[in-house]
Write a protein that holds these residues in place. Structure first.
Motif, PDB file in Angstrom:
ATOM      1  N   GLU A   1       1.035  -1.492   0.174  1.00 43.64           N
ATOM      2  CA  GLU A   1       0.121  -0.102   0.373  1.00 43.64           C
ATOM      3  C   GLU A   1       1.037   1.170  -0.047  1.00 43.64           C
ATOM      4  N   HIS A   2       1.905   0.793   0.867  1.00 43.18           N
ATOM      5  CA  HIS A   2       3.025   2.554   0.476  1.00 43.18           C
ATOM      6  C   HIS A   2       3.828   2.773  -0.465  1.00 43.18           C
ATOM      7  N   PHE A   3       3.619   1.357  -1.403  1.00 42.04           N
ATOM      8  CA  PHE A   3       4.630   1.621  -3.094  1.00 42.04           C
ATOM      9  C   PHE A   3       3.149   1.980  -3.720  1.00 42.04           C
ATOM     10  N   LYS A   4       1.882   1.827  -3.534  1.00 38.40           N
ATOM     11  CA  LYS A   4       1.155   2.263  -4.614  1.00 38.40           C
ATOM     12  C   LYS A   4       0.790   3.782  -4.226  1.00 38.40           C
ATOM     13  N   GLU A   5       1.053   4.182  -2.862  1.00 38.83           N
ATOM     14  CA  GLU A   5       0.911   5.825  -2.938  1.00 38.83           C
ATOM     15  C   GLU A   5       2.468   6.923  -3.019  1.00 38.83           C
TER      16      GLU A   5
ATOM     17  N   PHE B   1      10.640   6.309  -5.125  1.00 45.41           N
ATOM     18  CA  PHE B   1       9.668   6.028  -3.692  1.00 45.41           C
ATOM     19  C   PHE B   1      10.194   7.056  -3.239  1.00 45.41           C
ATOM     20  N   GLU B   2       8.824   7.465  -2.195  1.00 37.83           N
ATOM     21  CA  GLU B   2       8.609   8.398  -1.489  1.00 37.83           C
ATOM     22  C   GLU B   2       7.976   8.200  -0.562  1.00 37.83           C
ATOM     23  N   VAL B   3       8.333   7.694   1.295  1.00 38.54           N
ATOM     24  CA  VAL B   3       7.268   7.557   1.822  1.00 38.54           C
ATOM     25  C   VAL B   3       8.294   7.449   3.093  1.00 38.54           C
ATOM     26  N   ARG B   4       7.499   8.529   3.557  1.00 35.10           N
ATOM     27  CA  ARG B   4       7.969   9.723   5.055  1.00 35.10           C
ATOM     28  C   ARG B   4       7.340   9.870   5.683  1.00 35.10           C
TER      29      ARG B   4
ATOM     30  N   GLY C   1      11.958  -6.903  -3.773  1.00 38.16           N
ATOM     31  CA  GLY C   1      11.321  -6.599  -4.934  1.00 38.16           C
ATOM     32  C   GLY C   1      11.278  -5.901  -5.936  1.00 38.16           C
ATOM     33  N   PHE C   2      11.958  -4.959  -5.329  1.00 41.18           N
ATOM     34  CA  PHE C   2      11.615  -3.639  -5.653  1.00 41.18           C
ATOM     35  C   PHE C   2      13.274  -3.051  -7.249  1.00 41.18           C
TER      36      PHE C   2
END
Length: 352
Positions: free
Chosen positions: A52-56, A75-78, A90-91
């Motif tokens: 779900e984090h990757f989708k966002e 990819f950014e997740v903060r 996997g990415f």
């Protein structure tokens, strides 16, 4: 730093100066926040990275290595309080990754991202910057973690490394052969007491403000360094600069403990020095401060935040000329005294 546009370069360093001031204010706020987080540090709640984090957070669709397919490479997740990023393995096509403002302690899953060019993991709970070698990584930022040393950084294409706001006491393990492309090293707001350990001949920009440095050592290998920030340290003398530092143009010594203006003469071995910052040192309160610095360093273009005017240069040249004449006169006087002494020794004694 470019020779063609020195004003722009100085403006950039002024911005860095303002950032140092803001950093000091933020440091006090950070100390209070760390006390509140101590319990959470000891017993963190598991919170892994999910699909779900990757989708966002995925963006920037690009061709993959063979040019026959496409993949998201950024990819950014903060600010998600993440504690585990295992799924990121996997990415493999990711090139730009920002995992700042989380609760990460382990970056080992990133070793699978062999196409990574840019990495930012600021404000986590890392105690080391050590990682498996990433062959294409060029920019890496580990700011405001709990990193204890500089070992384990060995990415061959790395050009910029940010380790500010950590707990580093000694610089070690930065191999000049492995880090042959590193030109910018940021170590502000650590616990350094000396500059020893910097064997990086390709380094151009070095930021060491807000440490506890009292000795300048091991700088002779920094032959390509153009910018050196040492603001808010504990320097009392300017010993340690080397004649091999022929490229240094900007030197910030603001907020140290340099009391005697005579120390400035030790910077004469830096032939390209164009901008010097000495504000908030005891010596900057002395009378004729700007004039005396320019007398000793005639090639200097700017002191603190002001460029030298032509009338200041003329005054400084007059002082230099007068002092040269005084020195010559003193030398002649010493020679005359020696001649008189020799004549006295050669005159035979008259006996009755």
């Amino acid at each position: 730093m470019s020779d063609e546009e020195p004003e722009d370069d100085f403006d950039n360093e002024d911005q860095k100066e303002e950032a140092d001031e803001k950093e000091g204010e933020e440091e006090e706020e950070k100390e209070g926040a760390e006390e509140e987080e101590e319990e959470e540090w000891q017993h963190p709640v598991s919170n892994p990275l999910t699909e779900e984090h990757f989708k966002e957070g995925l963006s920037l669709l690009c061709k993959t290595g063979n040019g026959l397919a496409h993949a998201f490479v950024k990819f950014e997740v903060r600010e998600k309080e993440l504690t585990d990023i295992t799924i990121i393995q996997g990415f493999i096509h990711l090139r730009y990754v920002d995992l700042s403002d989380n609760l990460l302690r382990d970056l080992s899953p990133l070793s699978c991202l062999t196409h990574l060019l840019w990495l930012k993991v600021d404000n986590n709970r890392l105690t080391s910057a050590a990682m498996e070698e990433l062959p294409y990584l060029q920019i890496a930022s580990f700011a405001n973690n709990h990193i204890k040393d500089t070992t384990g950084v060995n990415h061959p294409r790395l050009t910029s490394l940010n380790l500010k706001g950590n707990e580093i006491e000694v610089i070690s393990g930065l191999d000049p052969l492995k880090l042959s492309n590193l030109h910018t090293l940021e170590l502000r707001s650590n616990s350094l007491k000396t500059t020893t350990g910097l064997y990086l001949p390709k380094l151009k920009n070095l930021y060491l403000a807000q440490n506890s440095i009292s000795n300048l050592e091991g700088l002779e290998d920094l032959t390509q360094l153009t910018t050196l920030h040492l603001r808010d340290n504990m320097l009392e003398s300017l010993d340690g600069f080397s004649e091999s530092m022929k490229a240094l143009q900007y030197l910030n010594l603001r907020g140290n403990a340099i009391a005697q203006l005579d120390e400035v003469a030790k910077l004469q071995k830096l032939p390209m020095l164009r901008a010097l910052v000495l504000l908030d040192n005891p010596c900057s309160d002395e009378g004729e401060y700007r004039l005396e610095v320019l007398v000793v360093l005639p090639r200097l273009e700017r002191l603190d935040k002001d460029f030298f005017e032509e009338d200041e240069r003329l005054d400084a040249e007059d002082v230099r000329q007068r002092r040269r004449e005084e020195e010559l006169e003193m030398e002649r006087e010493r020679e005359r005294e020696k001649e008189l002494e020799l004549e006295g020794e050669e005159t035979p004694e008259v006996t009755e």
